[in-house]
Design a protein around this motif. Structure first.
Motif, PDB file in Angstrom:
ATOM      1  N   TRP A  78       2.609 -23.273 -52.101  1.00  0.00           N
ATOM      2  CA  TRP A  78       1.545 -23.754 -52.823  1.00  0.00           C
ATOM      3  C   TRP A  78       0.537 -23.870 -52.777  1.00  0.00           C
ATOM      4  N   ALA A  79      -0.867 -24.365 -53.431  1.00  0.00           N
ATOM      5  CA  ALA A  79      -2.452 -25.222 -53.194  1.00  0.00           C
ATOM      6  C   ALA A  79      -2.163 -26.152 -53.092  1.00  0.00           C
ATOM      7  N   PHE A  80      -3.315 -27.190 -52.926  1.00  0.00           N
ATOM      8  CA  PHE A  80      -3.349 -28.144 -52.833  1.00  0.00           C
ATOM      9  C   PHE A  80      -5.229 -28.492 -53.144  1.00  0.00           C
ATOM     10  N   VAL A  81      -5.494 -29.014 -54.064  1.00  0.00           N
ATOM     11  CA  VAL A  81      -6.807 -29.287 -54.576  1.00  0.00           C
ATOM     12  C   VAL A  81      -7.397 -30.844 -54.398  1.00  0.00           C
ATOM     13  N   THR A  82      -7.951 -31.003 -53.141  1.00  0.00           N
ATOM     14  CA  THR A  82      -8.397 -32.563 -52.965  1.00  0.00           C
ATOM     15  C   THR A  82      -9.195 -33.264 -53.419  1.00  0.00           C
ATOM     16  N   ILE A  83      -9.395 -34.175 -53.696  1.00  0.00           N
ATOM     17  CA  ILE A  83     -11.179 -34.636 -54.809  1.00  0.00           C
ATOM     18  C   ILE A  83     -11.091 -36.280 -53.445  1.00  0.00           C
ATOM     19  N   THR A  84     -12.611 -36.179 -53.349  1.00  0.00           N
ATOM     20  CA  THR A  84     -12.886 -37.913 -52.782  1.00  0.00           C
ATOM     21  C   THR A  84     -13.916 -37.527 -53.968  1.00  0.00           C
ATOM     22  N   GLU A  85     -14.693 -37.127 -54.418  1.00  0.00           N
ATOM     23  CA  GLU A  85     -15.982 -37.712 -55.281  1.00  0.00           C
ATOM     24  C   GLU A  85     -15.402 -38.475 -56.200  1.00  0.00           C
ATOM     25  N   ARG A  86     -16.369 -39.515 -56.201  1.00  0.00           N
ATOM     26  CA  ARG A  86     -15.876 -40.373 -57.414  1.00  0.00           C
ATOM     27  C   ARG A  86     -16.062 -40.277 -59.623  1.00  0.00           C
ATOM     28  N   LEU A  89     -12.633 -38.366 -59.315  1.00  0.00           N
ATOM     29  CA  LEU A  89     -11.872 -39.083 -59.405  1.00  0.00           C
ATOM     30  C   LEU A  89     -11.435 -39.144 -60.701  1.00  0.00           C
ATOM     31  N   ASP A  90     -12.718 -39.996 -61.505  1.00  0.00           N
ATOM     32  CA  ASP A  90     -12.761 -40.921 -62.868  1.00  0.00           C
ATOM     33  C   ASP A  90     -12.357 -40.117 -63.625  1.00  0.00           C
ATOM     34  N   THR A  91     -13.193 -39.171 -63.660  1.00  0.00           N
ATOM     35  CA  THR A  91     -12.953 -37.691 -64.740  1.00  0.00           C
ATOM     36  C   THR A  91     -10.922 -37.429 -65.160  1.00  0.00           C
ATOM     37  N   LEU A  92     -10.358 -37.527 -64.269  1.00  0.00           N
ATOM     38  CA  LEU A  92      -9.107 -37.091 -63.746  1.00  0.00           C
ATOM     39  C   LEU A  92      -8.210 -38.291 -64.146  1.00  0.00           C
ATOM     40  N   TYR A  95      -7.926 -39.451 -67.812  1.00  0.00           N
ATOM     41  CA  TYR A  95      -6.966 -37.796 -68.684  1.00  0.00           C
ATOM     42  C   TYR A  95      -4.957 -38.237 -68.250  1.00  0.00           C
ATOM     43  N   HIS A  96      -4.919 -38.852 -66.780  1.00  0.00           N
ATOM     44  CA  HIS A  96      -3.965 -39.158 -66.557  1.00  0.00           C
ATOM     45  C   HIS A  96      -3.662 -40.868 -66.427  1.00  0.00           C
ATOM     46  N   PRO A  97      -3.634 -41.979 -67.154  1.00  0.00           N
ATOM     47  CA  PRO A  97      -4.133 -43.269 -66.822  1.00  0.00           C
ATOM     48  C   PRO A  97      -2.788 -43.748 -65.836  1.00  0.00           C
ATOM     49  N   TYR A  98      -2.019 -42.947 -65.675  1.00  0.00           N
ATOM     50  CA  TYR A  98      -0.605 -43.981 -64.661  1.00  0.00           C
ATOM     51  C   TYR A  98      -1.413 -42.830 -63.161  1.00  0.00           C
ATOM     52  N   ALA A  99      -2.311 -42.533 -62.947  1.00  0.00           N
ATOM     53  CA  ALA A  99      -2.742 -41.648 -61.706  1.00  0.00           C
ATOM     54  C   ALA A  99      -3.561 -43.196 -61.085  1.00  0.00           C
ATOM     55  N   ARG A 100      -3.773 -43.810 -61.497  1.00  0.00           N
ATOM     56  CA  ARG A 100      -4.317 -45.284 -60.549  1.00  0.00           C
ATOM     57  C   ARG A 100      -5.344 -45.337 -59.989  1.00  0.00           C
ATOM     58  N   LEU A 101      -5.906 -43.748 -60.527  1.00  0.00           N
ATOM     59  CA  LEU A 101      -7.707 -43.473 -59.575  1.00  0.00           C
ATOM     60  C   LEU A 101      -8.535 -44.506 -60.040  1.00  0.00           C
ATOM     61  N   ALA A 102      -7.836 -45.724 -60.350  1.00  0.00           N
ATOM     62  CA  ALA A 102      -9.803 -46.182 -60.569  1.00  0.00           C
ATOM     63  C   ALA A 102     -10.442 -46.547 -59.094  1.00  0.00           C
ATOM     64  N   ASP A 162      -4.491 -30.826 -69.895  1.00  0.00           N
ATOM     65  CA  ASP A 162      -5.732 -31.471 -68.874  1.00  0.00           C
ATOM     66  C   ASP A 162      -6.297 -32.025 -67.769  1.00  0.00           C
ATOM     67  N   VAL A 163      -5.550 -31.894 -66.730  1.00  0.00           N
ATOM     68  CA  VAL A 163      -5.134 -31.542 -64.815  1.00  0.00           C
ATOM     69  C   VAL A 163      -6.009 -30.124 -64.869  1.00  0.00           C
ATOM     70  N   SER A 164      -4.841 -29.172 -65.288  1.00  0.00           N
ATOM     71  CA  SER A 164      -5.894 -27.641 -65.667  1.00  0.00           C
ATOM     72  C   SER A 164      -6.918 -27.670 -65.813  1.00  0.00           C
ATOM     73  N   ARG A 165      -7.647 -28.264 -66.728  1.00  0.00           N
ATOM     74  CA  ARG A 165      -9.093 -27.643 -67.120  1.00  0.00           C
ATOM     75  C   ARG A 165     -10.429 -29.303 -66.603  1.00  0.00           C
ATOM     76  N   VAL A 166      -9.641 -30.232 -66.460  1.00  0.00           N
ATOM     77  CA  VAL A 166     -10.710 -30.715 -65.315  1.00  0.00           C
ATOM     78  C   VAL A 166     -10.839 -29.916 -63.834  1.00  0.00           C
ATOM     79  N   LEU A 167      -9.397 -30.129 -63.852  1.00  0.00           N
ATOM     80  CA  LEU A 167     -10.136 -29.089 -62.168  1.00  0.00           C
ATOM     81  C   LEU A 167     -10.260 -27.637 -62.339  1.00  0.00           C
TER      82      LEU A 167
END
Length: 204
Positions: A78-86, A89-92, A95-102, A162-167
């Protein structure tokens, strides 16, 4: 959140193996066991959050809980990517509206590292390994009084791309899911999913 509850949640497997046989032994051990069971039974998916951030120490403990999961041949693929910058989070989220990152303040993207996975048909065990880590993360998050929801990425090829590209993920890293996290702004009742008719004894 009391440290005893957090500790008992992270030590859940050990506590569940301990029996409570009588008044002499059914004290702290039983309390810890019940705390673990309660943490599992009351966890539910949270999709709305306040703007209060998650502390760095808390996030690290949650990640440690994820890495405490069992894996095939102890490969820990496994590997983990943590995201805390607003902004990220908005960019991701775009590309994944069901993630409810708003409204989320944090996200953990759980990924499979194919460089650490088994070879041949057994390579697919990375999915089970990373899923076990994801559930540990969800339970540890709940133990801290936080909320989270598992949002699938793999095996949807478009989401993976999409997620791979964003990250900026290497080709050997596959995103399994996005775990959206934060301080809950809602408190839904946990669902009772117990269905004894789905249990078969000895054989089907």
């Amino acid at each position: 959140m009391k440290i005893s509850r957090i500790t008992s949640a992270l030590a859940g497997v050990l506590m569940l193996l301990t029996s409570c046989g009588g008044k002499e032994t059914c004290n702290a051990t039983c309390d810890n066991t019940q705390a673990v069971i309660d943490n599992i039974m009351t966890r539910t998916s949270i999709r709305q959050f306040t703007d209060q951030p998650i502390g760095a120490d808390t996030l690290e403990t949650i990640l440690k809980a994820g890495m405490a999961a069992p894996t095939a041949v102890n490969k820990q693929p496994w590997a983990f990517v943590t995201i805390t910058e607003r902004a990220q989070l908005d960019t991701l989220n775009a590309y994944h509206p069901y993630a409810r990152l708003a409204t989320a303040t944090t996200a953990i993207v759980v990924c499979g590292d194919m460089n650490l996975a088994l070879e041949g048909p057994a390579q697919e065990y990375w999915i089970q390994d990373c899923s076990a880590a994801s559930e540990n993360i969800l339970l540890a998050t709940h133990a801290f009084g936080l909320g989270a929801v598992w949002c699938g990425v793999y095996p949807d090829s478009a989401r993976v791309a999409d997620v791979s590209r964003v990250l900026g993920l290497p080709s050997t890293i596959i995103p399994l899911n996005i775990i959206t996290m934060g301080h809950p702004d809602v408190t839904p009742e946990p669902k009772d999913k117990w269905m004894p008719e789905k249990v078969h004894s000895q054989k089907w």
